[in-house]
Design an enzyme around this catalytic site. Structure first.
Site, PDB file in Angstrom:
ATOM      1  N   THR A   1     115.260 -40.307  88.963  1.00 22.50           N
ATOM      2  CA  THR A   1     116.358 -39.253  89.190  1.00 22.50           C
ATOM      3  C   THR A   1     116.465 -39.350  90.893  1.00 22.50           C
ATOM      4  O   THR A   1     115.513 -40.176  91.598  1.00 22.50           O
ATOM      5  CB  THR A   1     116.262 -37.774  89.042  1.00 22.50           C
ATOM      6  OG1 THR A   1     114.721 -37.594  89.205  1.00 22.50           O
ATOM      7  CG2 THR A   1     116.632 -37.422  87.681  1.00 22.50           C
ATOM      8  N   ASP A   2     117.159 -38.909  91.571  1.00 28.03           N
ATOM      9  CA  ASP A   2     117.330 -38.843  92.969  1.00 28.03           C
ATOM     10  C   ASP A   2     116.599 -37.758  93.625  1.00 28.03           C
ATOM     11  O   ASP A   2     117.014 -37.458  95.119  1.00 28.03           O
ATOM     12  CB  ASP A   2     118.789 -39.123  93.609  1.00 28.03           C
ATOM     13  CG  ASP A   2     119.564 -40.124  92.976  1.00 28.03           C
ATOM     14  OD1 ASP A   2     119.062 -41.358  92.889  1.00 28.03           O
ATOM     15  OD2 ASP A   2     120.602 -40.029  92.397  1.00 28.03           O
TER      16      ASP A   2
ATOM     17  N   THR B   1     115.213 -34.164  97.845  1.00 31.45           N
ATOM     18  CA  THR B   1     116.654 -34.661  97.590  1.00 31.45           C
ATOM     19  C   THR B   1     116.625 -35.871  98.405  1.00 31.45           C
ATOM     20  O   THR B   1     116.309 -36.034  99.824  1.00 31.45           O
ATOM     21  CB  THR B   1     117.664 -33.820  98.074  1.00 31.45           C
ATOM     22  OG1 THR B   1     118.819 -34.459  97.928  1.00 31.45           O
ATOM     23  CG2 THR B   1     117.479 -33.197  99.497  1.00 31.45           C
ATOM     24  N   ARG B   2     117.008 -37.066  97.814  1.00 26.05           N
ATOM     25  CA  ARG B   2     116.661 -38.469  98.266  1.00 26.05           C
ATOM     26  C   ARG B   2     117.952 -38.724  98.770  1.00 26.05           C
ATOM     27  O   ARG B   2     118.202 -39.520  99.749  1.00 26.05           O
ATOM     28  CB  ARG B   2     116.221 -39.439  97.458  1.00 26.05           C
ATOM     29  CG  ARG B   2     114.516 -39.291  97.066  1.00 26.05           C
ATOM     30  CD  ARG B   2     114.064 -40.571  96.533  1.00 26.05           C
ATOM     31  NE  ARG B   2     113.941 -40.236  95.093  1.00 26.05           N
ATOM     32  CZ  ARG B   2     113.186 -39.447  94.572  1.00 26.05           C
ATOM     33  NH1 ARG B   2     111.974 -39.170  95.177  1.00 26.05           N
ATOM     34  NH2 ARG B   2     113.003 -39.066  93.335  1.00 26.05           N
ATOM     35  N   VAL B   3     119.117 -38.362  98.349  1.00 24.53           N
ATOM     36  CA  VAL B   3     120.699 -39.050  98.715  1.00 24.53           C
ATOM     37  C   VAL B   3     121.297 -37.753  99.450  1.00 24.53           C
ATOM     38  O   VAL B   3     122.323 -37.858 100.305  1.00 24.53           O
ATOM     39  CB  VAL B   3     121.317 -39.668  97.947  1.00 24.53           C
ATOM     40  CG1 VAL B   3     120.778 -41.116  97.548  1.00 24.53           C
ATOM     41  CG2 VAL B   3     121.506 -38.833  96.798  1.00 24.53           C
TER      42      VAL B   3
END
Ligand code: ATP
Ligand code: MG
Length: 489
Positions: free
Chosen positions: A324-325, A350-352
């Site tokens: 997941t992101d 949260t990566r994006v």
């Protein structure tokens, strides 16, 4: 409805059941059957082909009735398909598209789609640029989620995961998303509660619930998230943004393990089969931000995974984090301290999402994180009973106030721009009120004004969007106190 004899005539093949192990059936005599194909038994029940041997075919039964050795079985030539269409909106259906509510009469959609398809390729995918408001302040300001992101929701039992997801659905649905809630092996009473939440918040018209309960056969429960994804893909192809909630993948993994062990597949870590990662990754890869007819359309996916006693290093948890992101972590310690929602922003990732925020919100995110880190440090320090200086006391008080405005009742949705200007108001020190309950009630009134009054909404949006940084926003808010905060004493 075709019978087994029709299929035998059509395909020219007839098989016989040789062995039955719980929900797995071994049959012989179907030479050209394919993996994933649906077969029909003599009593009209359906099964799905799991694997092929040199002599036998391994079939998973998709119903609760028992199958006997010697029964006939025939190919249907189809894989599992579900009917898809706008008629599904507002319905509670099983993973095969049949309404579960006996009182509803649904016009069955004409189009059907297979529930297991390969994820769309890289050429169809686009960068994630828009934020998806969850309506929960701490997430929107500190762990923002983008439209098309895959965000894991992780935490112990009964820490408020489902409640947060229901708030997210209400918020996303108000922003024009179609929402699909997959209840994987959930009790009927829980499914009813979810449905009531949507009805009370007036969003059921934008929602589809696909549900299976523990009484269903493992095969049916296993197929629930796939069917949810297929419905989402249908709406995506109609040009509508969708949000898919998979509640929860731990249960899904347990049923996959049960089926694999019954089928004599070699067990790996924690007895889960070796293809566990592949099974979940193939499912979650179907989400993303896609190009559909010159338009960008997103399938945002939020799977839930349960942890036990705060241990997030287990096999399924780490697998899900890897595909997941980012994740939102529900902390049982915070829950027992009385924080609602019990989201731990320091352990959430949260990566994006950050790339989707406006510059003022990004700057708020940075300030909040560094301030709250300082607050946590000082709070731990103050537990030793050390004498506190005036400045430490002020920091602790402000920290409590900031955390206080992250508290939110289960039915309350706060648009992220309202949460932003409200935080700015508190931060600026203009507020002498110390009763957090009163302050949060005022914030709810602002949220209602924002939702109902278009000109107020446009005014707030413009201010938040045009500010370049948190400092900039602080001075703009200071100059517009009267208009931004009507009837505030
Ligand atoms: P499960 O492990 O059963 O899936 P869960 O983590 O999904 O649990 P919920 O069912 O959402 O947790 O919530 C657990 C309890 O906490 C419920 O009684 C719910 O009413 C309460 N709760 C959740 N969020 C809030 C909130 N923001 N404010 C007050 N109470 C809340
Ligand atoms: Mg839950």
């Amino acid at each position: 409805m075709k019978t087994i004899n029709d299929y035998v005539e059509e395909t020219g093949e007839i098989g016989y059941v040789k062995r039955v192990v719980n929900v797995i059936v071994h049959a012989h005599g179907l030479p050209s059957v394919r993996p994933g194909e649906i077969v029909i038994f003599e009593n009209g029940d359906l099964g799905k082909v799991m694997s092929l041997g040199t002599e036998i075919v391994e079939i998973m039964i998709l119903s609760k009735k028992s199958i006997k050795v010697g029964e006939k079985v025939a190919r249907t030539g189809n894989s599992i398909e579900i009917p898809v269409g706008r008629q599904l909106l507002g319905q509670v259906i099983d993973p095969f598209g049949t309404p579960l509510d006996n009182n509803t009469i649904m016009k069955r959609p004409k189009i059907s789609r297979p529930i297991e398809v390969l994820p769309s390729g890289i050429i169809t995918r686009r960068t994630i640029k828009k934020q998806l408001d969850t309506g929960v302040g701490v997430v929107d300001l500190m762990v923002p989620i983008g439209r098309g992101q895959r965000q894991l929701v992780l935490g112990d039992r009964k820490t408020g995961k489902t409640n947060f997801l229901l708030q997210t659905i209400v918020s996303a649905s108000r922003a024009g998303n179609i929402c699909i809630y997959a209840a994987i092996g959930k009790k009927k009473i829980d499914i009813k509660k979810v449905q009531e939440y949507f009805i009370n918040n007036n969003v059921m018209g934008n929602v589809v619930i696909t549900a299976s309960s523990p009484q269903d056969s493992p095969g049916v429960i296993f197929n629930t998230p796939y069917s949810a994804m297929t419905i989402a893909e249908y709406f995506r192809d109609q040009g509508l943004d969708t949000l898919v909630i998979l509640d929860d993948l731990s249960t899904h993994a347990k049923f996959h393990r049960e089926l694999s062990l019954l089928a004599n597949k070699f067990p790996g870590r924690n007895s889960y089969p070796g293809d566990m990662f592949y099974v979940h990754a193939k499912l979650l890869e179907r989400a993303g931000n896609f190009a559909v007819n010159d338009k960008e359309v997103a399938i945002t996916c939020m799977p839930v995974v349960e942890s036990s006693e705060g241990d997030i290093a287990g096999h399924i948890q780490t697998n899900a984090m890897g595909m997941t992101d980012g994740h939102i972590y529900f902390d049982s310690n915070l829950f027992s301290e009385g924080r609602r929602p019990a989201i731990n922003p320091f352990l959430s990732v949260t990566r994006v999402g950050k790339q989707t925020q406006s510059s003022s919100k990004r700057s708020i995110n940075r300030e909040l994180l560094s301030f709250l880190t300082l607050y946590e440090k000082l709070r731990n320090f103050s537990h030793f009973g050390a004498e506190l200086t005036e400045s430490v006391r002020v920091t602790l008080q402000s920290g409590e106030k900031i955390l206080g405005i992250f508290d939110q009742d289960p039915n309350i949705i706060i648009p992220s721009n309202i949460q932003t200007i409200f935080l700015t108001l508190i931060w600026s020190g203009n507020v002498k009120e110390t009763d957090m309950k009163k302050l949060n009630r005022y914030r709810e009134r602002l949220a209602a004004l924002y939702t109902d009054n278009r000109s107020y909404r446009e005014y707030v949006d413009k201010i938040v969007f045009s500010a370049k940084s948190f400092n900039d926003l602080l001075s703009i808010v200071q100059a517009n106190l009267r208009q931004l905060f009507p009837s505030f004493q």
